[in-house]
Write a protein that holds these residues in place. Structure first.
Motif, PDB file in Angstrom:
ATOM      1  N   TYR A 150       0.849  -1.198   0.000  1.00  0.00           N
ATOM      2  CA  TYR A 150       0.000   0.000   0.000  1.00  0.00           C
ATOM      3  C   TYR A 150       0.875   1.234   0.000  1.00  0.00           C
ATOM      4  O   TYR A 150       1.984   1.231   0.559  1.00  0.00           O
ATOM      5  N   ILE A 151       0.356   2.266  -0.629  1.00  0.00           N
ATOM      6  CA  ILE A 151       0.989   3.577  -0.564  1.00  0.00           C
ATOM      7  C   ILE A 151      -0.007   4.547   0.075  1.00  0.00           C
ATOM      8  O   ILE A 151      -1.204   4.535  -0.238  1.00  0.00           O
ATOM      9  N   VAL A 152       0.463   5.362   0.988  1.00  0.00           N
ATOM     10  CA  VAL A 152      -0.357   6.353   1.681  1.00  0.00           C
ATOM     11  C   VAL A 152       0.326   7.711   1.532  1.00  0.00           C
ATOM     12  O   VAL A 152       1.525   7.828   1.840  1.00  0.00           O
ATOM     13  N   LEU A 153      -0.414   8.695   1.046  1.00  0.00           N
ATOM     14  CA  LEU A 153       0.105  10.048   0.874  1.00  0.00           C
ATOM     15  C   LEU A 153      -0.649  10.988   1.815  1.00  0.00           C
ATOM     16  O   LEU A 153      -1.887  11.005   1.843  1.00  0.00           O
ATOM     17  N   ASP A 154       0.104  11.774   2.601  1.00  0.00           N
ATOM     18  CA  ASP A 154      -0.470  12.801   3.482  1.00  0.00           C
ATOM     19  C   ASP A 154      -0.410  14.153   2.782  1.00  0.00           C
ATOM     20  O   ASP A 154       0.656  14.541   2.265  1.00  0.00           O
ATOM     21  N   VAL A 155      -1.552  14.867   2.785  1.00  0.00           N
ATOM     22  CA  VAL A 155      -1.639  16.192   2.170  1.00  0.00           C
ATOM     23  C   VAL A 155      -2.100  17.171   3.244  1.00  0.00           C
ATOM     24  O   VAL A 155      -3.080  16.917   3.960  1.00  0.00           O
ATOM     25  N   GLU A 156      -1.389  18.302   3.347  1.00  0.00           N
ATOM     26  CA  GLU A 156      -1.766  19.288   4.356  1.00  0.00           C
ATOM     27  C   GLU A 156      -3.132  19.899   3.997  1.00  0.00           C
ATOM     28  O   GLU A 156      -3.414  20.176   2.829  1.00  0.00           O
ATOM     29  N   ILE A 157      -3.974  20.133   5.009  1.00  0.00           N
ATOM     30  CA  ILE A 157      -5.361  20.558   4.812  1.00  0.00           C
ATOM     31  C   ILE A 157      -5.463  21.969   4.270  1.00  0.00           C
ATOM     32  O   ILE A 157      -6.492  22.352   3.695  1.00  0.00           O
ATOM     33  N   ARG A 158      -4.383  22.764   4.382  1.00  0.00           N
ATOM     34  CA  ARG A 158      -4.490  24.156   3.972  1.00  0.00           C
ATOM     35  C   ARG A 158      -4.756  24.310   2.482  1.00  0.00           C
ATOM     36  O   ARG A 158      -5.307  25.315   2.041  1.00  0.00           O
ATOM     37  N   SER A 159      -4.403  23.307   1.693  1.00  0.00           N
ATOM     38  CA  SER A 159      -4.664  23.394   0.265  1.00  0.00           C
ATOM     39  C   SER A 159      -6.162  23.369  -0.017  1.00  0.00           C
ATOM     40  O   SER A 159      -6.667  24.132  -0.841  1.00  0.00           O
ATOM     41  N   VAL A 160      -6.897  22.495   0.680  1.00  0.00           N
ATOM     42  CA  VAL A 160      -8.356  22.454   0.528  1.00  0.00           C
ATOM     43  C   VAL A 160      -8.994  23.621   1.265  1.00  0.00           C
ATOM     44  O   VAL A 160      -9.999  24.194   0.828  1.00  0.00           O
ATOM     45  N   ARG A 161      -8.417  24.000   2.391  1.00  0.00           N
ATOM     46  CA  ARG A 161      -8.973  25.094   3.187  1.00  0.00           C
ATOM     47  C   ARG A 161      -8.999  26.396   2.384  1.00  0.00           C
ATOM     48  O   ARG A 161      -9.958  27.167   2.474  1.00  0.00           O
ATOM     49  N   SER A 162      -7.970  26.651   1.608  1.00  0.00           N
ATOM     50  CA  SER A 162      -7.936  27.891   0.822  1.00  0.00           C
ATOM     51  C   SER A 162      -9.052  27.916  -0.209  1.00  0.00           C
ATOM     52  O   SER A 162      -9.650  28.967  -0.473  1.00  0.00           O
ATOM     53  N   LYS A 163      -9.363  26.741  -0.804  1.00  0.00           N
ATOM     54  CA  LYS A 163     -10.450  26.688  -1.779  1.00  0.00           C
ATOM     55  C   LYS A 163     -11.797  26.961  -1.114  1.00  0.00           C
ATOM     56  O   LYS A 163     -12.647  27.668  -1.651  1.00  0.00           O
ATOM     57  N   LEU A 164     -11.995  26.391   0.097  1.00  0.00           N
ATOM     58  CA  LEU A 164     -13.249  26.604   0.802  1.00  0.00           C
ATOM     59  C   LEU A 164     -13.369  28.046   1.280  1.00  0.00           C
ATOM     60  O   LEU A 164     -14.455  28.638   1.274  1.00  0.00           O
ATOM     61  N   ASP A 165     -12.250  28.631   1.715  1.00  0.00           N
ATOM     62  CA  ASP A 165     -12.289  30.010   2.190  1.00  0.00           C
ATOM     63  C   ASP A 165     -12.650  30.982   1.070  1.00  0.00           C
ATOM     64  O   ASP A 165     -13.293  32.004   1.304  1.00  0.00           O
ATOM     65  N   GLN A 166     -12.226  30.675  -0.138  1.00  0.00           N
ATOM     66  CA  GLN A 166     -12.555  31.554  -1.265  1.00  0.00           C
ATOM     67  C   GLN A 166     -14.056  31.556  -1.572  1.00  0.00           C
ATOM     68  O   GLN A 166     -14.593  32.520  -2.098  1.00  0.00           O
ATOM     69  N   MET A 167     -14.700  30.453  -1.218  1.00  0.00           N
ATOM     70  CA  MET A 167     -16.136  30.353  -1.475  1.00  0.00           C
ATOM     71  C   MET A 167     -16.952  31.148  -0.465  1.00  0.00           C
ATOM     72  O   MET A 167     -18.058  31.599  -0.752  1.00  0.00           O
ATOM     73  N   SER A 168     -16.446  31.342   0.753  1.00  0.00           N
ATOM     74  CA  SER A 168     -17.160  32.072   1.801  1.00  0.00           C
ATOM     75  C   SER A 168     -16.793  33.546   1.697  1.00  0.00           C
ATOM     76  O   SER A 168     -15.696  33.954   2.060  1.00  0.00           O
ATOM     77  N   THR A 169     -17.712  34.350   1.173  1.00  0.00           N
ATOM     78  CA  THR A 169     -17.442  35.768   0.935  1.00  0.00           C
ATOM     79  C   THR A 169     -17.969  36.672   2.041  1.00  0.00           C
ATOM     80  O   THR A 169     -17.765  37.861   2.005  1.00  0.00           O
ATOM     81  N   SER A 170     -18.669  36.105   3.015  1.00  0.00           N
ATOM     82  CA  SER A 170     -19.268  36.922   4.078  1.00  0.00           C
ATOM     83  C   SER A 170     -19.074  36.223   5.415  1.00  0.00           C
ATOM     84  O   SER A 170     -19.103  34.987   5.477  1.00  0.00           O
ATOM     85  N   PRO A 171     -18.879  36.995   6.506  1.00  0.00           N
ATOM     86  CA  PRO A 171     -18.729  36.359   7.820  1.00  0.00           C
ATOM     87  C   PRO A 171     -19.954  35.560   8.245  1.00  0.00           C
ATOM     88  O   PRO A 171     -19.845  34.660   9.084  1.00  0.00           O
ATOM     89  N   SER A 172     -21.107  35.879   7.690  1.00  0.00           N
ATOM     90  CA  SER A 172     -22.316  35.152   8.084  1.00  0.00           C
ATOM     91  C   SER A 172     -22.465  33.820   7.359  1.00  0.00           C
ATOM     92  O   SER A 172     -23.297  33.000   7.740  1.00  0.00           O
TER      93      SER A 172
END
Length: 611
Positions: free
Chosen positions: A201-223
């Motif tokens: 088996y091969i297991v690759l770890d990816v830091e969450i900040r890569s996905v977090r930046s995509k999700l943060d771009q979608m949230s345009t308002s604090p609410s």
């Protein structure tokens, strides 16, 4: 019962009020319905448009994440391009045996290809062979070639059932130095290309900040809240503290709906990825969506109120135009009811109201003639009745009889009977032995004291009567027989029904050029409804028929008839706090012959004496 009460209340309303109520209902009801439908339609349109836009945004975000994950999936197939790595996994290897030089070179080449791909931010890589081989490269750590217990990892069972990549949700790994890293992982089973045998088996770890930046771009308002939930219902990442894993686990597939969370309504859009099985969720409060509709609602309310005001003014004007002739006719009818028969209604129209006014004028003219004849006959009848009564009852006969009773009682030694008989005789002389309408306050007070002397013998020590009147007021005129009915009322209603000891106070003071006489008792008082009814009777009762009469109502009407409506009687009371009856009279002096002196006392009374 309530419907009947409302119907009766509506029936009692004046015609003007009925016209206004009907007009107001006919104007306000359609206006309210139209405004509400318009506002709700606009709000629903806003929600639909925002829901469509939000659904497109979530779909685009899911596609971007899927592209990212596919790149990660391609990186997990790189061992197939390096035969030395595949042989490393296929070679039986006791735990702790280091790889050969060629194997090390192949593993370093694999690390270089994985970590320098330029698209996916891989921070850790793990190779686990079925025959004991292992290569572990943790974030910010040096590689080592031993691993134990990997078969018990949660991903191992899922990855063993398929050759596709298995995505592992958010978890924490530590470097050799102990520093924590928040990562998500991809695990893939590796098979031999020749035999199809499972090699590892091969297991690759990816830091969450890569996905977090995509999700943060979608949230345009604090609410707005955005979350990524894995296939097991755990949150991979969430922006916003209001999103909870247990409330999002059941949303799979794609859709937009309105949910209630934390006491507020929110518009939620969700979409599940076909690649990872993870669900992207975005929520927006309806208050934020409908914020733009506030200005529309204020405009609708403002226009509605303006139209309602204009409609109300128009309805009042039309109602007055219709009801003014009827009100004028009613006013003249009330004057006729009070005995004014020399009146008529002006006729301004030829409609039903004008015809009614004409008929009323004719009726009043005939009624005036009939009333005069009836009045003349009644006067003659009363004169005859009075003459008959006076011939039957001679006041001197009453006085002589009471004197005889007093004499016999004195011979019998009954002092109480003597006192009561003599007092009663004086009361009768005062009541029926004079034709004067006004007497000095001192004589009226003497009459009240005589009445209370009899009541004192009747109730013994349980009744106390106190007078507080200045000497300067005793010579002013009052209407005869206006205080005794009030004192008697205090005894009857204040003490007889629930007898105990009690006190009655009679006061007289000057007040703004007038004389105010107050009779106060400390009896049980009156309930508010009873007091309200008594006040209504006092001010709405008809005029008494002559100078006599008893009770609060007749006393008030006699004062108002004699001096004017600005004078009269008022009552104050409360449960358990006694009752206070106040008389307001003008200051009128008496001449030596007993008639009112127009040159002294209250000048405002001078023009009222001839009434």
């Amino acid at each position: 019962m309530r419907t009947k009460h409302l119907r009766d209340l509506l029936h009692r309303q004046p015609l003007l009020h009925k016209f206004m109520i009907v007009s107001l209902v006919l104007i306000s009801l359609p206006l309210l319905v139209a405004s509400t439908v318009s506002y709700l339609g606009y709000s629903a349109s806003i929600q639909r448009n925002v829901g469509k836009y939000q659904g497109d945004a979530v779909r685009e975000l899911t596609a971007n994440i899927d592209t990212y994950m596919k790149e990660l999936g391609l990186l997990s197939t790189l061992p197939y391009q390096l035969p030395e790595v595949m042989r490393f996994l296929a070679t039986p290897r006791p735990e702790g045996r280091p790889p050969s030089f060629d194997e090390r070179a192949a593993l370093e080449e694999l690390v270089k290809l994985v970590f320098t791909n330029g698209r996916v931010d891989v921070v850790g890589m793990y190779l686990y062979g079925e025959r004991g081989a292992a290569y572990v490269l943790r974030p910010d750590s040096a590689a080592h070639f031993s691993a134990s217990g990997w078969r018990q990892e949660p991903w191992a069972e899922a990855a063993s059932r398929t050759g596709r990549g298995v995505y592992i949700g958010l978890h924490e790994v530590r470097s050799t130095g102990g520093a924590p890293f928040e990562v998500f992982s991809l695990a893939r089973k590796l098979r031999s290309l020749e035999t199809g045998e499972d090699l590892g088996y091969i297991v690759l770890d990816v830091e969450i900040r890569s996905v977090r930046s995509k999700l943060d771009q979608m949230s345009t308002s604090p609410s707005e809240d955005v979350a990524l939930v894995d296939g097991q219902g755990s949150i991979v990442y969430a922006k916003g503290s209001r999103l909870q894993a247990e409330s999002l686990a059941g949303y799979r597939g794609a859709g937009t709906l309105t949910v209630s969370r934390g006491g507020r309504e929110e518009l939620m859009t969700y979409r599940t990825s076909d690649v990872t099985g993870w669900t992207t969720v975005k929520t927006v409060p309806l208050t934020a969506l409908l914020q733009e509709t506030e200005s529309v609602r204020r405009s609708i309310i403002g226009i509605g109120l303006l139209c309602l005001l204009l409609g109300l003014v128009l309805s009042v004007w039309l109602s007055l135009r219709i009801t003014r002739p009827i009100s004028r006719l009613r006013s003249v009818m009330k004057r006729v009811e009070r005995g004014e028969l020399g009146v008529s209604v002006p006729i301004e129209s030829r409609d039903e109201v004008g015809q009614l006014s004409q008929t009323f004028n004719l009726m009043v003219s005939r009624l005036s003639d009939l009333g005069y004849r009836l009045y003349e006959s009644e006067i003659r009848e009363k004169d005859s009745q009075m003459a008959a009564l006076q011939s039957q009852i001679n006041p001197h006969f009453l006085y002589n009889t009471l004197g005889s009773i007093s004499m016999y009682a004195e011979l019998g030694g009954s002092r109480e009977v003597v006192k009561m008989t003599n007092t009663l005789s004086r009361l009768l002389r005062y009541s029926i032995g004079s034709n004067r309408h006004e007497v000095p306050l001192s004589q009226e007070l003497e009459h009240v004291n005589g009445y209370m002397a009899i009541q004192g013998i009747r109730y013994e020590e349980r009744l106390t009567f106190i007078t507080e009147i200045g000497e300067e007021l005793l010579g002013f005129a009052v209407i005869r027989l206006i205080l005794q009915p009030i004192v008697e009322n205090c005894i009857i209603h204040g003490f007889e029904k629930d007898w105990g000891s009690g006190t009655i106070r009679l006061r007289a003071v000057r007040e703004n050029g007038c004389m105010r006489i107050t009779v106060v008792d400390d009896g049980p008082g009156m309930e508010p409804l009873r007091l309200q009814e008594l006040r209504r009777r006092i001010h709405e009762a008809p005029l008494p028929e002559g100078p006599g009469g008893h009770g609060l109502v007749n006393v008030h009407r006699r004062i108002a008839l004699r001096y004017g409506n600005q004078y009269g009687l008022t009552v104050d009371s409360g449960p358990g706090s006694g009752t206070s009856v106040s008389l307001l009279l003008p200051l009128v002096s008496l001449r030596e012959d007993g008639d009112p002196d127009r040159t002294r006392g209250d000048e405002r009374y001078a023009d009222l004496i001839d009434r």
